[in-house]
Design a protein around this motif. Structure first.
Motif, PDB file in Angstrom:
ATOM      1  N   UNK A  50      -5.598   8.272   3.792  1.00 38.23           N
ATOM      2  CA  UNK A  50      -6.819   7.333   3.328  1.00 38.23           C
ATOM      3  C   UNK A  50      -7.709   8.681   3.093  1.00 38.23           C
ATOM      4  N   UNK A  51      -8.649   8.305   1.869  1.00 37.88           N
ATOM      5  CA  UNK A  51      -9.561   9.473   1.574  1.00 37.88           C
ATOM      6  C   UNK A  51     -11.022   9.283   1.786  1.00 37.88           C
ATOM      7  N   UNK A  52     -11.520   9.086   0.361  1.00 37.92           N
ATOM      8  CA  UNK A  52     -13.009   9.025   0.138  1.00 37.92           C
ATOM      9  C   UNK A  52     -13.496   7.431   0.140  1.00 37.92           C
ATOM     10  N   UNK A  84     -12.164  11.917 -17.516  1.00 37.06           N
ATOM     11  CA  UNK A  84     -13.601  11.878 -17.648  1.00 37.06           C
ATOM     12  C   UNK A  84     -13.966  11.502 -19.202  1.00 37.06           C
ATOM     13  N   UNK A  85     -13.215  11.902 -19.938  1.00 31.30           N
ATOM     14  CA  UNK A  85     -13.894  12.013 -21.329  1.00 31.30           C
ATOM     15  C   UNK A  85     -13.367  10.722 -22.103  1.00 31.30           C
ATOM     16  N   UNK A  86     -12.023  10.620 -22.210  1.00 31.36           N
ATOM     17  CA  UNK A  86     -11.373   9.483 -23.268  1.00 31.36           C
ATOM     18  C   UNK A  86     -10.822   8.410 -22.626  1.00 31.36           C
ATOM     19  N   UNK A  87     -10.970   8.503 -20.946  1.00 28.73           N
ATOM     20  CA  UNK A  87     -10.360   7.405 -20.261  1.00 28.73           C
ATOM     21  C   UNK A  87      -8.917   7.227 -20.356  1.00 28.73           C
ATOM     22  N   UNK A  88      -8.245   8.612 -20.638  1.00 31.58           N
ATOM     23  CA  UNK A  88      -6.729   8.861 -20.592  1.00 31.58           C
ATOM     24  C   UNK A  88      -6.486   8.933 -18.941  1.00 31.58           C
ATOM     25  N   UNK A  89      -5.249   8.502 -19.050  1.00 32.39           N
ATOM     26  CA  UNK A  89      -4.504   8.710 -17.616  1.00 32.39           C
ATOM     27  C   UNK A  89      -4.050  10.102 -17.262  1.00 32.39           C
ATOM     28  N   UNK A  90      -4.388  10.391 -15.948  1.00 28.54           N
ATOM     29  CA  UNK A  90      -4.078  11.923 -15.333  1.00 28.54           C
ATOM     30  C   UNK A  90      -2.963  11.837 -14.550  1.00 28.54           C
ATOM     31  N   UNK A  91      -2.485  12.902 -14.253  1.00 32.06           N
ATOM     32  CA  UNK A  91      -1.372  13.139 -13.064  1.00 32.06           C
ATOM     33  C   UNK A  91      -1.780  12.323 -11.718  1.00 32.06           C
ATOM     34  N   UNK A  92      -0.942  11.703 -11.109  1.00 28.33           N
ATOM     35  CA  UNK A  92      -1.115  10.902  -9.783  1.00 28.33           C
ATOM     36  C   UNK A  92      -1.139  12.109  -8.597  1.00 28.33           C
ATOM     37  N   UNK A 219      -9.578  15.233  -8.061  1.00 28.36           N
ATOM     38  CA  UNK A 219     -10.189  13.818  -8.223  1.00 28.36           C
ATOM     39  C   UNK A 219     -11.571  13.698  -7.705  1.00 28.36           C
ATOM     40  N   UNK A 220     -12.502  13.017  -8.179  1.00 32.30           N
ATOM     41  CA  UNK A 220     -13.866  12.821  -7.717  1.00 32.30           C
ATOM     42  C   UNK A 220     -13.820  12.230  -6.212  1.00 32.30           C
TER      43      UNK A 220
END
Length: 302
Positions: A50-52, A84-92, A219-220
């Motif tokens: 569990x994180x933030x 952050x910019x295009x709403x594209x998926x990042x690596x998990x 990640x934020x």
């Protein structure tokens, strides 16, 4: 090659598939999980991180509530997939930096809470965090195989900075745990005492800054509030089929104000969310760095 013969041959082949075979084929195709289903499957990976969470002050004792739904690590993982910019998926994310909770008194008191819960709801056994995996998460990150060594270097450099702070503050680096809180009754945790929160936040900030200095995109962190998870519904998704959708307050009510004890945060670990656990039951660690000359960690006590 002309397309005509190929097309004709395809029609001939398809015409030979009888109705039963075609039905089976459709069932097979339908069984392939959609992208959301795959995401849900990934969330069942063997990690208890569990994180933030945005509101770890939500407890049964003070009945505080937040207008913003709390964020556990699964929600954090979903958010991490958006660019952050295009709403594209990042690596998990697949790794995390943690401080292990190993003090015998703390472990014993968490075990008491576990047993109390099981007295009321035996089916929740699979939702309990194993005692040898208790920890506070400082950072989550996605690492490819060729990035692990760089992450280990970052961990050791953050260790050096933390060790300097530890030597200057001494007992200030005791982490005290007091009281129980929950996130929408899906995650149950032991609260880091208010007096210890600034120290843990400082640890997390140092680790984060050091990893960013080494070129890692993270990640934020949203609003980081430290806690130690002791049970979570997402570890046992089959509970919903049994009609159990939440961890009820009355299952642990008598422990909501418990003093779990304290321990010196004497090391930090770079842990894998997916690799098999160590022989002592703790997460697989790519590296573990002591924050003081004589580490207090003794895995055999668990």
């Amino acid at each position: 090659m002309p397309s005509g013969p190929v097309t004709s041959m395809s029609h001939q082949i398809l015409s030979r598939i009888d109705e039963e075979m075609l039905t089976d084929l459709k069932k097979t195709v339908a069984a392939v999980p959609s992208e959301p289903a795959i995401d849900e499957l990934k969330e069942t990976l063997p990690h208890d991180v569990d994180l933030f969470d945005e509101d770890v002050t939500t407890t049964d004792s003070d009945k505080k509530r937040s207008s913003t739904p709390p964020v556990d690590e699964h929600t954090q993982g979903k958010r991490a997939k958006r660019d952050k910019h295009g709403g594209q998926k990042e690596r998990r994310v697949n790794y995390f930096v943690a401080a292990r909770v190993f003090d015998p008194e703390i472990v014993s008191r968490v075990n008491i809470v576990h047993n109390t819960i099981l007295e009321h709801a035996p089916a929740l056994k699979s939702a309990l965090i194993p005692l040898n995996k208790l920890h506070v998460t400082l950072l989550v990150i996605r690492l490819e195989a060729d990035e692990i060594q760089r992450a280990v270097i970052a961990l050791h450099q953050s260790r050096d900075k933390i060790a300097q702070l530890w030597s200057q503050n001494g007992d200030a680096y005791q982490m005290a745990l007091r009281g129980i809180g929950h996130f929408q009754h899906h995650v149950l945790f032991a609260r880091v005492d208010d007096g210890s929160v600034p120290f843990i936040v400082q640890l997390a900030d140092v680790v984060r800054e050091t990893f960013e200095d080494h070129g890692f995109e993270l990640p934020s962190k949203d609003s980081f509030k430290p806690h130690i998870t002791i049970a979570k519904m997402s570890k046992a998704r089959s509970l919903k089929k049994k009609g159990i959708h939440r961890i009820k307050s009355d299952w642990y009510q008598k422990h909501v104000d418990d003093d779990f004890g304290k321990q010196l945060v004497s090391s930090v670990q770079l842990c894998s969310m997916v690799k098999p656990a160590r022989s002592d039951g703790y997460y697989y660690c790519e590296s573990e760095s002591s924050l003081c000359e004589s580490t207090l960690i003794n895995p055999s006590m668990l």
